[in-house]
Design a protein around this motif. Sequence first.
Motif, PDB file in Angstrom:
ATOM      1  N   ALA A 111       0.836  -1.207   0.000  1.00  0.00           N
ATOM      2  CA  ALA A 111       0.000   0.000   0.000  1.00  0.00           C
ATOM      3  C   ALA A 111       0.867   1.252   0.000  1.00  0.00           C
ATOM      4  CB  ALA A 111      -0.913  -0.019   1.217  1.00  0.00           C
ATOM      5  N   GLU A 112       1.954   1.204   0.749  1.00  0.00           N
ATOM      6  CA  GLU A 112       2.863   2.348   0.786  1.00  0.00           C
ATOM      7  C   GLU A 112       3.478   2.596  -0.580  1.00  0.00           C
ATOM      8  OE1 GLU A 112       6.521   1.947   3.092  1.00  0.00           O
ATOM      9  OE2 GLU A 112       6.024   3.846   4.083  1.00  0.00           O
ATOM     10  N   LEU A 113       3.851   1.519  -1.271  1.00  0.00           N
ATOM     11  CA  LEU A 113       4.420   1.666  -2.612  1.00  0.00           C
ATOM     12  C   LEU A 113       3.400   2.264  -3.579  1.00  0.00           C
ATOM     13  CD1 LEU A 113       6.625   1.194  -4.711  1.00  0.00           C
ATOM     14  CD2 LEU A 113       5.799  -1.159  -4.964  1.00  0.00           C
ATOM     15  N   ALA A 114       2.153   1.812  -3.495  1.00  0.00           N
ATOM     16  CA  ALA A 114       1.108   2.358  -4.377  1.00  0.00           C
ATOM     17  C   ALA A 114       0.894   3.847  -4.118  1.00  0.00           C
ATOM     18  CB  ALA A 114      -0.191   1.588  -4.169  1.00  0.00           C
ATOM     19  N   SER A 115       0.949   4.254  -2.845  1.00  0.00           N
ATOM     20  CA  SER A 115       0.773   5.669  -2.517  1.00  0.00           C
ATOM     21  C   SER A 115       1.902   6.512  -3.081  1.00  0.00           C
ATOM     22  CB  SER A 115       0.695   5.825  -0.998  1.00  0.00           C
ATOM     23  OG  SER A 115       0.657   7.191  -0.632  1.00  0.00           O
ATOM     24  N   TYR A 116       3.129   6.025  -2.955  1.00  0.00           N
ATOM     25  CA  TYR A 116       4.279   6.779  -3.463  1.00  0.00           C
ATOM     26  C   TYR A 116       4.294   6.815  -4.994  1.00  0.00           C
ATOM     27  CZ  TYR A 116       6.226   6.954   1.257  1.00  0.00           C
ATOM     28  OH  TYR A 116       6.424   7.210   2.587  1.00  0.00           O
ATOM     29  N   GLU A 117       3.824   5.775  -5.623  1.00  0.00           N
ATOM     30  CA  GLU A 117       3.734   5.791  -7.089  1.00  0.00           C
ATOM     31  C   GLU A 117       2.722   6.826  -7.561  1.00  0.00           C
ATOM     32  OE1 GLU A 117       2.894   1.725  -7.970  1.00  0.00           O
ATOM     33  OE2 GLU A 117       5.006   1.195  -8.260  1.00  0.00           O
ATOM     34  N   ALA A 118       1.601   6.963  -6.811  1.00  0.00           N
ATOM     35  CA  ALA A 118       0.610   7.997  -7.145  1.00  0.00           C
ATOM     36  C   ALA A 118       1.201   9.388  -6.964  1.00  0.00           C
ATOM     37  CB  ALA A 118      -0.631   7.822  -6.271  1.00  0.00           C
ATOM     38  N   ASP A 119       1.985   9.577  -5.874  1.00  0.00           N
ATOM     39  CA  ASP A 119       2.635  10.871  -5.660  1.00  0.00           C
ATOM     40  C   ASP A 119       3.612  11.178  -6.785  1.00  0.00           C
ATOM     41  OD1 ASP A 119       1.228  11.154  -3.330  1.00  0.00           O
ATOM     42  OD2 ASP A 119       2.887  10.502  -2.026  1.00  0.00           O
ATOM     43  N   LEU A 120       4.292  10.140  -7.278  1.00  0.00           N
ATOM     44  CA  LEU A 120       5.229  10.355  -8.380  1.00  0.00           C
ATOM     45  C   LEU A 120       4.494  10.766  -9.649  1.00  0.00           C
ATOM     46  CD1 LEU A 120       8.028  10.193  -9.674  1.00  0.00           C
ATOM     47  CD2 LEU A 120       7.667   7.739 -10.005  1.00  0.00           C
ATOM     48  N   ALA A 121       3.360  10.154  -9.909  1.00  0.00           N
ATOM     49  CA  ALA A 121       2.588  10.512 -11.097  1.00  0.00           C
ATOM     50  C   ALA A 121       2.109  11.967 -11.007  1.00  0.00           C
ATOM     51  CB  ALA A 121       1.410   9.555 -11.255  1.00  0.00           C
ATOM     52  N   LYS A 122       1.660  12.350  -9.795  1.00  0.00           N
ATOM     53  CA  LYS A 122       1.191  13.734  -9.605  1.00  0.00           C
ATOM     54  C   LYS A 122       2.341  14.713  -9.776  1.00  0.00           C
ATOM     55  CE  LYS A 122      -0.993  16.727  -6.160  1.00  0.00           C
ATOM     56  NZ  LYS A 122      -1.565  16.790  -4.787  1.00  0.00           N
TER      57      LYS A 122
ATOM     58  N   ALA B 269      12.591   8.862  -5.317  1.00  0.00           N
ATOM     59  CA  ALA B 269      13.347   8.286  -4.206  1.00  0.00           C
ATOM     60  C   ALA B 269      12.418   7.536  -3.250  1.00  0.00           C
ATOM     61  CB  ALA B 269      14.100   9.387  -3.460  1.00  0.00           C
ATOM     62  N   ARG B 270      11.235   8.115  -2.980  1.00  0.00           N
ATOM     63  CA  ARG B 270      10.283   7.436  -2.095  1.00  0.00           C
ATOM     64  C   ARG B 270       9.760   6.146  -2.716  1.00  0.00           C
ATOM     65  NH1 ARG B 270       8.734  12.870  -1.099  1.00  0.00           N
ATOM     66  NH2 ARG B 270       7.065  12.726  -2.659  1.00  0.00           N
ATOM     67  N   VAL B 271       9.600   6.134  -4.021  1.00  0.00           N
ATOM     68  CA  VAL B 271       9.153   4.909  -4.701  1.00  0.00           C
ATOM     69  C   VAL B 271      10.229   3.821  -4.617  1.00  0.00           C
ATOM     70  CG1 VAL B 271       8.623   3.919  -6.974  1.00  0.00           C
ATOM     71  CG2 VAL B 271       7.542   6.055  -6.253  1.00  0.00           C
TER      72      VAL B 271
END
Length: 337
Positions: free
Chosen positions: A87-98, A146-148
């Motif tokens: 779930a954490e990875l999915a959240s960071y991937e969304a932040d990267l897309a944004k 980096a977070r991803v």
Amino acid sequence: MTAISRTLFTLLAFSTLTTQAASLETLEVMSKPHANWLTLDASIEAVKAATVSAQTSGRIVKLNYDVNDVVPEGAALLEITSKEQGAELASYEADLAKATALNVEAQAQFKRYTELFPQGAISKGAMDEATANAKAAEQAVSAAKARVIKATESLKYTVVSAPFSGIVTERLVELGETVSVGQPLLSGFSPSQMRAITQVPQRYIPQLKNAPEFIVRLNDGRELTSQDLTIFSFADPVTHSYQVRINLPKDEANLQPGTWVKALFKNGEREKIQLPTSALITMNELSSVYLKKGDQFVLTQVRVTEPLDGEVEVLAGLKSGDIVAMDAYQVLLEQKQ
């Protein structure tokens, strides 16, 4: 009178008797230089031995290996719950897309302002703001990436893999147990490369450095020779001895960590008298030889070591130049006759 007592009485009674030496084979005692081997206790340990620890927190959902199992390199030792990390990875991937979308917009605006600013259509303040926004958006993308990466690695840590092929020696957790970061999980070693560890007294270190070679004698009788040594550069403050690592040949069979062996190295040379065991007469702890004096043999007591390869070392009782009977029991037989 027992049989042993009668035999001993016979030996003593005939010790001063003589016999003709013409038909008996004799041996001249010679003192020869031999290597002075120093024997030390050593223990076997694995060159590759490790305890894997948890790099993420969670509950153990699968244990694939247990104590004494053979594990190939890279195999999954155990698995930890991965829902939180996923779930954490999915959240960071969304932040990267944004962040990527905002960066595209900021870079486009900066490009437009750069073309309009020389024409006077854009103020200096608006140009500075567009420049700052473009740089901030670009850095936001780097931070999101980096977070991803961190979240991806954390997800990988939910599967604990073997760092090398080897044997599991200890399992420190149970199925269903919750673990935290840094908690030990499993221990093991690689049987492909072993070494012997011994402590060498300080006075022998110079000789060992001049001739760095050890013979490691195993419990099954095998002897392994090694010149690949690591002599520690500092002494133990209590025993004043130096630890020495003796690297053994690779892929040597039946070497187990923790077992005791003997480590031998040459400590100069000394004069040594050796005789075949056939020249000895042994009764309990008494050892004797038939020493030739003139044309006669006289029973002479000697002190010897334990037999090795059919020979003994004479510690006392003989000197170089003495002549003894090659077959002591043959002399005894002729005396009885």
